[in-house]
Design a protein around this motif. Sequence first.
Motif, PDB file in Angstrom:
ATOM      1  N   HIS A   5       4.991  24.178 -62.122  1.00  0.00           N
ATOM      2  CA  HIS A   5       4.432  23.775 -60.835  1.00  0.00           C
ATOM      3  C   HIS A   5       5.370  22.816 -60.098  1.00  0.00           C
ATOM      4  CE1 HIS A   5       0.680  25.535 -62.409  1.00  0.00           C
ATOM      5  NE2 HIS A   5       0.367  25.664 -61.139  1.00  0.00           N
ATOM      6  N   ALA A   6       6.089  21.976 -60.835  1.00  0.00           N
ATOM      7  CA  ALA A   6       7.092  21.129 -60.189  1.00  0.00           C
ATOM      8  C   ALA A   6       8.226  21.977 -59.634  1.00  0.00           C
ATOM      9  CB  ALA A   6       7.628  20.099 -61.191  1.00  0.00           C
ATOM     10  N   MET A   7       8.603  23.002 -60.386  1.00  0.00           N
ATOM     11  CA  MET A   7       9.648  23.907 -59.914  1.00  0.00           C
ATOM     12  C   MET A   7       9.183  24.688 -58.694  1.00  0.00           C
ATOM     13  SD  MET A   7      11.651  26.741 -62.225  1.00  0.00           S
ATOM     14  CE  MET A   7      12.146  25.468 -63.382  1.00  0.00           C
ATOM     15  N   LEU A   8       7.910  25.064 -58.677  1.00  0.00           N
ATOM     16  CA  LEU A   8       7.359  25.770 -57.529  1.00  0.00           C
ATOM     17  C   LEU A   8       7.477  24.917 -56.270  1.00  0.00           C
ATOM     18  CD1 LEU A   8       5.806  28.172 -56.314  1.00  0.00           C
ATOM     19  CD2 LEU A   8       3.693  27.066 -57.071  1.00  0.00           C
ATOM     20  N   ASP A   9       7.203  23.617 -56.391  1.00  0.00           N
ATOM     21  CA  ASP A   9       7.336  22.721 -55.239  1.00  0.00           C
ATOM     22  C   ASP A   9       8.779  22.674 -54.746  1.00  0.00           C
ATOM     23  OD1 ASP A   9       4.643  22.140 -55.297  1.00  0.00           O
ATOM     24  OD2 ASP A   9       4.886  20.305 -56.481  1.00  0.00           O
ATOM     25  N   GLY A  27      12.836  24.384 -50.798  1.00  0.00           N
ATOM     26  CA  GLY A  27      14.252  24.704 -50.631  1.00  0.00           C
ATOM     27  C   GLY A  27      15.188  23.756 -51.346  1.00  0.00           C
ATOM     28  N   THR A  28      14.675  22.982 -52.315  1.00  0.00           N
ATOM     29  CA  THR A  28      15.516  21.992 -52.990  1.00  0.00           C
ATOM     30  C   THR A  28      15.882  22.386 -54.418  1.00  0.00           C
ATOM     31  OG1 THR A  28      13.573  20.736 -53.739  1.00  0.00           O
ATOM     32  CG2 THR A  28      14.531  20.132 -51.603  1.00  0.00           C
ATOM     33  N   ASP A  59      18.002  30.220 -56.629  1.00  0.00           N
ATOM     34  CA  ASP A  59      18.629  29.151 -55.849  1.00  0.00           C
ATOM     35  C   ASP A  59      18.632  29.556 -54.373  1.00  0.00           C
ATOM     36  OD1 ASP A  59      20.889  27.692 -54.501  1.00  0.00           O
ATOM     37  OD2 ASP A  59      21.087  26.802 -56.489  1.00  0.00           O
ATOM     38  N   PRO A  60      18.132  28.707 -53.460  1.00  0.00           N
ATOM     39  CA  PRO A  60      18.039  29.120 -52.052  1.00  0.00           C
ATOM     40  C   PRO A  60      19.381  29.424 -51.412  1.00  0.00           C
ATOM     41  CG  PRO A  60      17.573  26.769 -52.296  1.00  0.00           C
ATOM     42  CD  PRO A  60      17.610  27.348 -53.675  1.00  0.00           C
ATOM     43  N   ASN A  65      20.405  19.761 -41.395  1.00  0.00           N
ATOM     44  CA  ASN A  65      19.290  20.097 -42.270  1.00  0.00           C
ATOM     45  C   ASN A  65      19.813  20.735 -43.548  1.00  0.00           C
ATOM     46  OD1 ASN A  65      17.310  19.351 -40.299  1.00  0.00           O
ATOM     47  ND2 ASN A  65      17.716  21.275 -39.246  1.00  0.00           N
ATOM     48  N   ALA A  66      18.989  20.712 -44.597  1.00  0.00           N
ATOM     49  CA  ALA A  66      19.333  21.431 -45.820  1.00  0.00           C
ATOM     50  C   ALA A  66      19.446  22.917 -45.516  1.00  0.00           C
ATOM     51  CB  ALA A  66      18.261  21.187 -46.881  1.00  0.00           C
ATOM     52  N   PRO A  67      20.233  23.662 -46.293  1.00  0.00           N
ATOM     53  CA  PRO A  67      20.374  25.097 -46.026  1.00  0.00           C
ATOM     54  C   PRO A  67      19.026  25.812 -46.046  1.00  0.00           C
ATOM     55  CG  PRO A  67      22.048  24.379 -47.585  1.00  0.00           C
ATOM     56  CD  PRO A  67      21.099  23.226 -47.410  1.00  0.00           C
ATOM     57  N   MET A  68      18.783  26.616 -45.051  1.00  0.00           N
ATOM     58  CA  MET A  68      17.566  27.411 -44.970  1.00  0.00           C
ATOM     59  C   MET A  68      17.816  28.591 -44.061  1.00  0.00           C
ATOM     60  SD  MET A  68      15.147  24.869 -42.640  1.00  0.00           S
ATOM     61  CE  MET A  68      15.546  23.396 -43.564  1.00  0.00           C
TER      62      MET A  68
END
Length: 650
Positions: free
Chosen positions: A307-311, A316-317, A372-373, A456-459
Motif C-alpha cells: 500500500h505504501a508502494m501504491l501511494d 509518480g515517485t 518506474d514512471p 515538476n517531477a516527470p509525468m
Amino acid sequence: MTDTSVCDWRSFLLRWSGEWADSLPEDETRGADDEAARQARWLGFPPASEERIAAMEERLGRRMPPSYREFLAVTDGWRHAGGFVWLLAGTESARWHANASGLAYTFDEYLDEDAEPEERREADIWRRGLQLDVESDATYVLMDPEEVDEDGEWAVYTWASWRAMPPERHASFAAFMRDVYREFHSLRSHGGAQEPVFVNDTTRTLDARVEDARIEALRGGWERALEALDEAKGYGRPRAAGLGDQIRRLLGQTHMVHFDGLATDPRYASELLPVVIAEHAAHSYRGDSSLTFPLRGGDEDLAALAHAMLDRIRGGTYRYTAAGPFGEAVERARESARWGDTDGAWRALIDAMPLWVPLGPDHLAPLGWVADPVLGPLLTPERGRELLSTPRGGQSGDTPGPSAGLDPGGLAWLAEPDPGNNRTSYRFVLVEGVEPEELPGRLADTDGGGDGGVLNAPMTWWEARRAWLSGRREFSSYDDRALVAVGRAGGGWSFAFDGDPAPFDRRRFVSPAVSATAGARAVVVWSGLRTRHRQPFFHLSVARDGAEQYSFTYADGEVRSSGEIPAALEPSRFFGDPEGGAGVERSLLEAVAEEFGARLPRHALVNGRLHTFVTRSWTRPPGDGETYAVIRVGSGDSPPAAGEPERGDR
C-alpha cells in the motif's frame, strides 16, 4: 501424457488411473465403485467389442470418430474425466442430446441478426450434439457430428453454467481426454494439505522441463521456454506460471499476470511486487480491496509495503533501483529518459543486460523498472523481445541484433497525424547551449508568484495538465501561459514543447525567443497549418543574446517578416500553394531541423514522462481600450455570480 495426441490409449489410461489412485488419501471415505477402481488402479471398464461399437453406431445412425472408437476398444466408458465429469459414456450411454437441457433456447437468446455463422453453429450444438457426460457437476460434454476434420475426428464441446464462459472447443475426442487429464493434474497439484503429495513420473518429467525452460530463457530462448512453461502451467506445476508470467509481462501482456506467488516472496518482491501494484494503479476503477488477490500469501508487513508502494506509484515517485553494474546502467538510463532520450536510455539498459544478476532461481529478467514512471514507457513488445533474447544471469547464447529506435529524429514527425488527429497545432522553444533544467529561469513567469520557475517531477502531459488546472482559480482571455514539457533536443539544444496551445492571435502574440537568449540562441516555432475551423498559420523567430535576428509569421494568407532570413528558411519557398497543408508543414519542419541540427523526441513526448513547467504568457497584456474576460473559480474578494465571467477594460 504430455504430448498433443494419444498414440497408445491403454498405456495413457493406465498411467492416468495409477496417478489417480496414488493421489487419494488413505483414510478418505469413498463409494464402493471408486474404492474398487482405486484397488484395481483402473478408472475404466472392460473394453467394448467391435460388435458393441457397431451396434452403438447403428443405434445412433453415425459411425463414431476414430479416436473415440479406439478409446472404446480399450474401455467402454471412463470414471473421473477431469474434476467435473464423474462418468463418461460408453457404447450403451452415449446419446443424442436433442436439446434435452433446453439450452439451445438460452443460447439462441444471445444471438442477434448480426451473429456470425460460428456463433449460430455453437448455439445449435445443443440440438445436434452427441452427449457423452453421464454423471457430472452440471458439466456437459457434446461431440459435434457436423464439425469433422480431415481425419474424421469430431470436435468436442464442453460447457458448465458455473464457469460463465462460452462452450470450450476441443479438436477431437483424444484432445478432450488430453485436456481433462491435464485438468486432473492441475487440480491435484493444487490439492489441500491433507492430500498426499502429488508426485509421479509425469510431474517429475514436467518439473525437469520447467528447470530446462528456465535455463533456456536465461540463454535468450524465450519462445521455446514459454512453450514449455505454458504446457507445465496447464498441468499445475509449481514455478511454471510464475516464470511464464515474467516473460509475458515483458511481451506487454498484463491481464492475469500475477507471478503466482513470487511477488509476495521476500526474495523477489522488490522486482515483481511493483509491477503488480502498477497494474492495479493503472486501473483507477478498481477498489484497493482488490489488491488482496495478488497479495494472497503475503503477511501484514508485505501488505503495508504494497500500500505504501501504491501511494508512490500513484504519486509518480516510485523509483526502481538495482544492485551492481546493472543498477548503475539503470541510473544512466533514467537520466537519459527523463530528458527525452528514450532510445539512449534503452540502449543503456540492454547493453548492461549481460551483467544483470537474478535475485534467485525463479527470477528470469529485471522487471521492477516497468513500474518506474520514467523507465516504464521504454518498454514496447519489440523491446521486450530484444531483452528476453539477450543472454543474462550468467548464461551464454547468441546476442540479438538491436531493435529499431522509436524516435525518427528531426522535427518532421510533427506533421504526421497522431492517433485521433488531435495534434493539429503545437509550439516549441529551442535554446542552444542551455541545459533543460535552466529553461524555467529563462521562460517562466517568476515574478507572478506561484512555482512557475520550478520543474515538476516527470509525468505525462495529461497528468501535468490536470495537476496544473487543479490549482488554478483564475482564467483570463488575455493570458496565454503555456504548460511545456522539457528535455534535450540534440546538438546542444534543449526544448520546451506545448502540444495543446491556445488559439493563435497574431496581433497580441509575443515570441519568447528574445527573453530566452541571455548568452544563448533560441528558436521559436508555432504551427497551426492543420487547425480545424481556423485559418492556418505558422510562426518562426530566432534570437541571440537578447535580440531578435529574424522572424516570419504566415497568417490570414499573407507573410510578415523581419530581419535577414536564411535562404533555406525563406517563406516564399513554402507559402504560395493554398492547398499545401501537411506537405508545407513537413517541408518547413525539415528545413528548421536541418538549419539548426535539432530534433524533438517523439516517443518521450507522446508516450513518456518528462519534466514540465509553466511559461510566462505568449501574449502581451491588453492595451488601452481592449476588452478581456476573467473567470474566477472559488473564493475571492469580490467574486462574480456563479458561472458569470468578469469583464474588464484597459
